[in-house]
Enzyme design. Sequence first.
Site, PDB file in Angstrom:
ATOM      1  CE  LYS A  18      39.689  44.556  46.079  1.00  0.00           C
ATOM      2  NZ  LYS A  18      40.672  44.495  45.310  1.00  0.00           N
ATOM      3  CG  ASP A 143      37.896  48.689  45.435  1.00  0.00           C
ATOM      4  OD1 ASP A 143      37.827  49.037  44.306  1.00  0.00           O
ATOM      5  OD2 ASP A 143      39.047  48.193  45.797  1.00  0.00           O
TER       6      ASP A 143
END
Length: 295
Positions: A18, A143
């Site tokens: 990401k 996350d």
Amino acid sequence: MTVSTEPMPSLSLPSPAKINLFLHITGQRDNGYHDLQTIFQLLDFGDNLTFYPNESGKIHLNGNIDGVDEKNNLIVRAAKLLQSSTGCSKGCTIELDKKLPLGAGLGGGSSNAATSLVALNALWECGLATDVLAELGEKLGADVPVFIYGQSAFAEGIGEILTPMELPKKWFLVVTPDCQVSTEEIFSHPQLTRNSSPIKIRALSEGQYRNDCQKVVVSLYPAVEKALKWAENFAAPLMTGTGASVFCSFDNQAEADRALAELPEKWSGFVAKSVNSSSLHLKLSEFFTGAWPSG
């Protein structure tokens, strides 16, 4: 009772990277965690994990990461957390094909943990819903939930409050200079901006994008500053997460590839396409419907 002697099928799944298209820190909680706003943009590039489930109850990881012992690796911790949370007595050998650099802000460890939870929940037949897996994942890192859901998203809270987003297709050049950045060091730094004004998702514009960690990281890690200045030759770069990786976006792959071709040898880099949905759940579904061969 007849016990099957057939080996359990192996399964290979992606563990995508990401980037944070922006990262604004809006406050700090009494427990030390930071409130933030960000957009998690998933990429079609990352690590790969292969799972060989068994009945031993033991977790073994092949492909250990330098400087991270097995018991502290997020893959092993995720597997053991799933075991303890469900009472599962099965085990697994896991092979890691590591492509994402450490300390880079690309979510590699969190993504590894998420893929492990999703894969083993299916292979061990634990039957946990995705929301429950995300709650488990949050115990491993803020996350982790975005990778469990597998959707690019606007995030708030400590990163766990997610609103899926359909983001425009882009190609990203991601550059990692020759250093690793400690997330703990950056978030505990006295000069870190912690009072950015919250913004509304419907009022977002790229002109508001910045990374509140970038100023501190640049002051501590000259290599990150050099990478940002180099990337300015091609587009408007930004650091992802707490670094060390920086990125810039392009409308097509050819432009991104041309920039990558000029990358200094001392740094690593890759070009990746943005995706709104990772292929994790699709690959898992194909495996269990027989549309995709095992291992």
